[in-house]
Design a protein around this motif. Structure first.
Motif, short mmCIF file in Angstrom:
data_model
loop_
_atom_site.label_atom_id
_atom_site.label_comp_id
_atom_site.label_asym_id
_atom_site.label_seq_id
_atom_site.Cartn_x
_atom_site.Cartn_y
_atom_site.Cartn_z
N GLU A 46 -16.73 -5.93 20.39
CA GLU A 46 -16.68 -5.09 19.19
C GLU A 46 -15.83 -3.83 19.40
O GLU A 46 -15.11 -3.41 18.50
N ARG A 47 -15.92 -3.26 20.57
CA ARG A 47 -15.17 -2.04 20.84
C ARG A 47 -13.67 -2.30 20.89
O ARG A 47 -12.88 -1.60 20.27
N THR A 48 -13.26 -3.33 21.63
CA THR A 48 -11.83 -3.61 21.77
C THR A 48 -11.23 -4.16 20.48
O THR A 48 -10.06 -3.92 20.21
N ASN A 49 -12.04 -4.88 19.70
CA ASN A 49 -11.52 -5.37 18.41
C ASN A 49 -11.17 -4.21 17.49
O ASN A 49 -10.18 -4.26 16.76
N GLY A 50 -11.97 -3.15 17.52
CA GLY A 50 -11.66 -1.95 16.74
C GLY A 50 -10.39 -1.28 17.22
O GLY A 50 -9.59 -0.80 16.41
N ILE A 51 -10.21 -1.24 18.54
CA ILE A 51 -8.99 -0.64 19.09
C ILE A 51 -7.77 -1.45 18.70
O ILE A 51 -6.75 -0.90 18.28
N TYR A 52 -7.86 -2.78 18.81
CA TYR A 52 -6.75 -3.63 18.43
C TYR A 52 -6.44 -3.51 16.94
O TYR A 52 -5.27 -3.55 16.54
N LEU A 53 -7.49 -3.34 16.13
CA LEU A 53 -7.27 -3.16 14.69
C LEU A 53 -6.56 -1.84 14.40
O LEU A 53 -5.67 -1.79 13.54
N LYS A 54 -6.90 -0.79 15.13
CA LYS A 54 -6.21 0.50 14.95
C LYS A 54 -4.74 0.39 15.33
O LYS A 54 -3.87 0.91 14.63
N ILE A 55 -4.47 -0.30 16.44
CA ILE A 55 -3.08 -0.46 16.88
C ILE A 55 -2.30 -1.29 15.86
O ILE A 55 -1.18 -0.93 15.48
N SER A 56 -2.89 -2.38 15.38
CA SER A 56 -2.21 -3.22 14.38
C SER A 56 -1.99 -2.47 13.08
O SER A 56 -0.95 -2.61 12.44
N CYS A 58 -1.61 0.78 12.74
CA CYS A 58 -0.53 1.75 12.99
C CYS A 58 0.83 1.06 12.95
O CYS A 58 1.78 1.56 12.35
N MET A 59 0.92 -0.12 13.58
CA MET A 59 2.19 -0.85 13.59
C MET A 59 2.55 -1.34 12.19
O MET A 59 3.72 -1.30 11.81
N PHE A 60 1.56 -1.78 11.41
CA PHE A 60 1.84 -2.25 10.05
C PHE A 60 2.32 -1.10 9.17
O PHE A 60 3.27 -1.26 8.39
N THR A 62 3.81 1.61 10.18
CA THR A 62 5.16 1.92 10.63
C THR A 62 6.16 0.90 10.10
O THR A 62 7.26 1.26 9.70
N GLN A 63 5.75 -0.37 10.08
CA GLN A 63 6.63 -1.43 9.55
C GLN A 63 6.96 -1.18 8.08
O GLN A 63 8.11 -1.33 7.66
N LEU A 64 5.96 -0.80 7.30
CA LEU A 64 6.21 -0.52 5.88
C LEU A 64 7.16 0.66 5.70
O LEU A 64 8.09 0.60 4.89
N ILE A 65 6.94 1.72 6.46
CA ILE A 65 7.79 2.91 6.35
C ILE A 65 9.22 2.60 6.78
O ILE A 65 10.18 2.96 6.09
N VAL A 66 9.36 1.93 7.92
CA VAL A 66 10.70 1.62 8.44
C VAL A 66 11.43 0.65 7.50
O VAL A 66 12.62 0.80 7.26
N SER A 67 10.71 -0.32 6.95
CA SER A 67 11.35 -1.26 6.01
C SER A 67 11.80 -0.55 4.74
O SER A 67 12.88 -0.84 4.22
N ALA A 68 10.99 0.37 4.26
CA ALA A 68 11.38 1.13 3.06
C ALA A 68 12.61 1.98 3.34
O ALA A 68 13.54 2.03 2.52
N PHE A 93 7.41 -1.79 17.49
CA PHE A 93 6.66 -2.14 18.69
C PHE A 93 6.56 -0.95 19.64
O PHE A 93 5.55 -0.80 20.34
N ILE A 94 7.56 -0.10 19.68
CA ILE A 94 7.48 1.11 20.50
C ILE A 94 6.38 2.03 19.98
O ILE A 94 5.60 2.59 20.76
N VAL A 95 6.31 2.18 18.68
CA VAL A 95 5.24 3.01 18.10
C VAL A 95 3.88 2.41 18.43
O VAL A 95 2.94 3.14 18.79
N GLY A 96 3.74 1.10 18.36
CA GLY A 96 2.49 0.45 18.72
C GLY A 96 2.14 0.66 20.19
O GLY A 96 0.98 0.91 20.53
#
Length: 110
Positions: A46-56, A58-60, A62-68, A93-96
């Motif tokens: 449960e703890r690491t799934n939350g961390i992975y969700l935060k990282i994903s 953040c990357m998503f 960033t993806q929206l901002i960079v694509s715009a 991926f660097i931001v992630g």
């Protein structure tokens, strides 16, 4: 800025290869950092799934901002569209990787 980089890549194949090489180094380096930090977090729970969700998340974001930014700044007749797109993916991926490292230091290193 993108037009300047595009014109510089058009000057010679060596310039093009430099940009592609640097992009791949950034991409592979950030992926290695993400996998390394992911291994340091431990087995999925449960703890690491939350961390992975935060990282994903953040990357998503960033993806929206960079694509715009990419869509609004790039002209229709740009020559190396794919190379710029891959460069912006490497930035995501660097931001992630940076965010994962930051979370790792915050959670495990105090």
């Amino acid at each position: 800025m993108i037009d300047v980089l595009n014109n510089w890549m058009l000057e010679s194949s060596q310039n093009f290869n430099i940009v592609v090489g640097l992009t791949m180094v950034l991409y592979v380096g950030s992926l290695l950092v993400l996998f390394y930090i992911g291994k340091k977090f431990g087995k999925p729970d449960e703890r690491t799934n939350g961390i992975y969700l935060k990282i994903s998340s953040c990357m998503f974001t960033t993806q929206l901002i960079v694509s715009a930014i990419f869509i609004s700044l790039v002209d229709r007749n740009i020559e190396y569209f794919r190379q710029f797109f891959i460069l912006f993916q490497a930035i995501v991926f660097i931001v992630g990787a940076i965010y994962a490292f930051r979370l790792y230091r915050k959670d495990f290193k105090y």
